[in-house]
Enzyme design. Structure first.
Site, PDB file in Angstrom:
ATOM      1  N   ASP A  29      39.493  41.213  47.368  1.00 39.59           N
ATOM      2  CA  ASP A  29      38.732  42.433  47.615  1.00 39.59           C
ATOM      3  C   ASP A  29      38.995  42.905  49.046  1.00 39.59           C
ATOM      4  O   ASP A  29      39.029  42.098  49.984  1.00 39.59           O
ATOM      5  CB  ASP A  29      37.225  42.184  47.405  1.00 39.59           C
ATOM      6  CG  ASP A  29      36.437  43.477  47.255  1.00 39.59           C
ATOM      7  OD1 ASP A  29      35.938  43.740  46.146  1.00 39.59           O
ATOM      8  OD2 ASP A  29      36.333  44.224  48.256  1.00 39.59           O
ATOM      9  N   ILE A  30      39.156  44.201  49.211  1.00 36.44           N
ATOM     10  CA  ILE A  30      39.466  44.773  50.524  1.00 36.44           C
ATOM     11  C   ILE A  30      38.281  44.639  51.486  1.00 36.44           C
ATOM     12  O   ILE A  30      38.459  44.668  52.707  1.00 36.44           O
ATOM     13  CB  ILE A  30      39.892  46.255  50.354  1.00 36.44           C
ATOM     14  CG1 ILE A  30      40.752  46.711  51.526  1.00 36.44           C
ATOM     15  CG2 ILE A  30      38.699  47.177  50.156  1.00 36.44           C
ATOM     16  CD1 ILE A  30      41.463  48.039  51.274  1.00 36.44           C
ATOM     17  N   ASN A  86      29.701  44.791  37.813  1.00 36.79           N
ATOM     18  CA  ASN A  86      28.807  45.916  38.026  1.00 36.79           C
ATOM     19  C   ASN A  86      29.152  47.000  37.008  1.00 36.79           C
ATOM     20  O   ASN A  86      30.324  47.322  36.821  1.00 36.79           O
ATOM     21  CB  ASN A  86      28.980  46.461  39.447  1.00 36.79           C
ATOM     22  CG  ASN A  86      28.561  45.443  40.501  1.00 36.79           C
ATOM     23  OD1 ASN A  86      27.627  44.676  40.288  1.00 36.79           O
ATOM     24  ND2 ASN A  86      29.256  45.431  41.629  1.00 36.79           N
ATOM     25  N   GLY A  92      25.772  49.592  40.411  1.00 45.35           N
ATOM     26  CA  GLY A  92      26.555  49.532  41.655  1.00 45.35           C
ATOM     27  C   GLY A  92      28.054  49.603  41.447  1.00 45.35           C
ATOM     28  O   GLY A  92      28.826  49.236  42.328  1.00 45.35           O
ATOM     29  N   GLN A  93      28.469  50.099  40.270  1.00 39.46           N
ATOM     30  CA  GLN A  93      29.913  50.226  40.019  1.00 39.46           C
ATOM     31  C   GLN A  93      30.461  51.423  40.778  1.00 39.46           C
ATOM     32  O   GLN A  93      30.007  52.554  40.572  1.00 39.46           O
ATOM     33  CB  GLN A  93      30.172  50.376  38.515  1.00 39.46           C
ATOM     34  CG  GLN A  93      31.668  50.403  38.182  1.00 39.46           C
ATOM     35  CD  GLN A  93      31.934  50.474  36.682  1.00 39.46           C
ATOM     36  OE1 GLN A  93      31.011  50.617  35.874  1.00 39.46           O
ATOM     37  NE2 GLN A  93      33.199  50.366  36.325  1.00 39.46           N
ATOM     38  N   HIS A  99      36.101  45.526  36.165  1.00 41.95           N
ATOM     39  CA  HIS A  99      36.592  44.453  37.032  1.00 41.95           C
ATOM     40  C   HIS A  99      35.509  43.403  37.177  1.00 41.95           C
ATOM     41  O   HIS A  99      34.321  43.701  37.120  1.00 41.95           O
ATOM     42  CB  HIS A  99      36.998  44.994  38.409  1.00 41.95           C
ATOM     43  CG  HIS A  99      35.944  45.827  39.072  1.00 41.95           C
ATOM     44  ND1 HIS A  99      35.744  47.158  38.763  1.00 41.95           N
ATOM     45  CD2 HIS A  99      35.022  45.521  40.019  1.00 41.95           C
ATOM     46  CE1 HIS A  99      34.744  47.630  39.494  1.00 41.95           C
ATOM     47  NE2 HIS A  99      34.278  46.653  40.261  1.00 41.95           N
ATOM     48  N   HIS A 101      34.192  40.541  39.839  1.00 36.98           N
ATOM     49  CA  HIS A 101      34.222  39.972  41.177  1.00 36.98           C
ATOM     50  C   HIS A 101      34.042  38.463  41.056  1.00 36.98           C
ATOM     51  O   HIS A 101      33.215  38.004  40.253  1.00 36.98           O
ATOM     52  CB  HIS A 101      33.029  40.465  42.010  1.00 36.98           C
ATOM     53  CG  HIS A 101      32.962  41.933  42.255  1.00 36.98           C
ATOM     54  ND1 HIS A 101      33.252  42.488  43.481  1.00 36.98           N
ATOM     55  CD2 HIS A 101      32.610  42.961  41.458  1.00 36.98           C
ATOM     56  CE1 HIS A 101      33.066  43.804  43.429  1.00 36.98           C
ATOM     57  NE2 HIS A 101      32.671  44.117  42.213  1.00 36.98           N
TER      58      HIS A 101
HETATM   59  P1  5GP Z   1      32.286  47.793  42.384  1.00 37.65           P
HETATM   60  O1  5GP Z   1      31.325  48.256  43.424  1.00 37.65           O
HETATM   61  O2  5GP Z   1      32.867  48.948  41.596  1.00 37.65           O
HETATM   62  O3  5GP Z   1      31.762  46.705  41.496  1.00 37.65           O
HETATM   63  O4  5GP Z   1      33.457  47.085  43.166  1.00 37.65           O
HETATM   64  C1  5GP Z   1      34.602  47.716  43.615  1.00 37.65           C
HETATM   65  C2  5GP Z   1      35.225  46.793  44.604  1.00 37.65           C
HETATM   66  O5  5GP Z   1      36.558  47.213  44.831  1.00 37.65           O
HETATM   67  C3  5GP Z   1      34.525  46.777  45.974  1.00 37.65           C
HETATM   68  O6  5GP Z   1      34.102  45.450  46.276  1.00 37.65           O
HETATM   69  C4  5GP Z   1      35.599  47.278  46.925  1.00 37.65           C
HETATM   70  O7  5GP Z   1      35.579  46.623  48.173  1.00 37.65           O
HETATM   71  C5  5GP Z   1      36.881  47.020  46.166  1.00 37.65           C
HETATM   72  N1  5GP Z   1      37.948  47.961  46.452  1.00 37.65           N
HETATM   73  C6  5GP Z   1      37.862  49.322  46.441  1.00 37.65           C
HETATM   74  N2  5GP Z   1      39.049  49.866  46.753  1.00 37.65           N
HETATM   75  C7  5GP Z   1      39.908  48.832  46.947  1.00 37.65           C
HETATM   76  C8  5GP Z   1      41.290  48.765  47.290  1.00 37.65           C
HETATM   77  O8  5GP Z   1      41.987  49.759  47.481  1.00 37.65           O
HETATM   78  N3  5GP Z   1      41.831  47.524  47.409  1.00 37.65           N
HETATM   79  C9  5GP Z   1      41.110  46.382  47.215  1.00 37.65           C
HETATM   80  N4  5GP Z   1      41.738  45.228  47.356  1.00 37.65           N
HETATM   81  N5  5GP Z   1      39.800  46.405  46.875  1.00 37.65           N
HETATM   82  C10 5GP Z   1      39.210  47.622  46.754  1.00 37.65           C
END
Ligand code: 5GP
Ligand code: ZN
Length: 113
Positions: A29-30, A86, A92-93, A99, A101
């Site tokens: 994760d970034i 999420n 919180g998506q 995906h 985590h």
């Molecule tokens: P969500 O909030 O949708 O469950 O999680 C999305 C996740 O994707 C977040 O934890 C966010 O840091 C990660 N993310 C978003 N854009 C990028 C990206 O360009 N590269 C990587 N490696 N992670 C990303």
């Protein structure tokens, strides 16, 4: 329709890749919330768990098999870890490509708040 995770799968956006096969991609994760924080995504664009059905659900078991392998490789299988999905706005998506985590290598509070 632009999807950041589809762009990562196509190689248009770089990622710190951990694992790839014909069906899934795993990468760090970034914006990590734990010393180990990676994401596992299907190569097929599926928006969220709301879109899982009899036809596409095999990908979920495959993702969990991949997670099982990766947590052992990253040495968190014994210490423990959390798998998070999420779904939707209240969930919180922020990226609308399903995906999972995986967080570990620190104690994770429960409930998360
Ligand atoms: P969500 O909030 O949708 O469950 O999680 C999305 C996740 O994707 C977040 O934890 C966010 O840091 C990660 N993310 C978003 N854009 C990028 C990206 O360009 N590269 C990587 N490696 N992670 C990303
Ligand atoms: Zn996508």
């Amino acid at each position: 329709m632009s999807c950041i995770f589809c762009s990562i799968i196509k190689g248009e956006i770089p990622c710190n890749k951990i694992y790839e096969d014909d069906k899934v991609l795993a990468f760090h994760d970034i914006s990590p919330e734990a010393p180990v924080h990676f994401l596992v995504i299907p190569k097929e664009h599926i928006q969220s768990v709301n879109n899982i059905n009899e036809e596409n659900s095999d990908i979920i078991s495959h993702i969990f098999i991949v997670i099982n392998k990766l947590v052992r490789e990253l040495n968190i299988s014994e210490s423990g870890y959390r798998i998070i999905n999420n779904c939707g706005e209240d969930g919180g998506q922020t990226v609308n490509h399903i995906h999972f985590h995986v967080l570990g290598a620190r104690e994770l509070k429960w409930p998360p708040g």
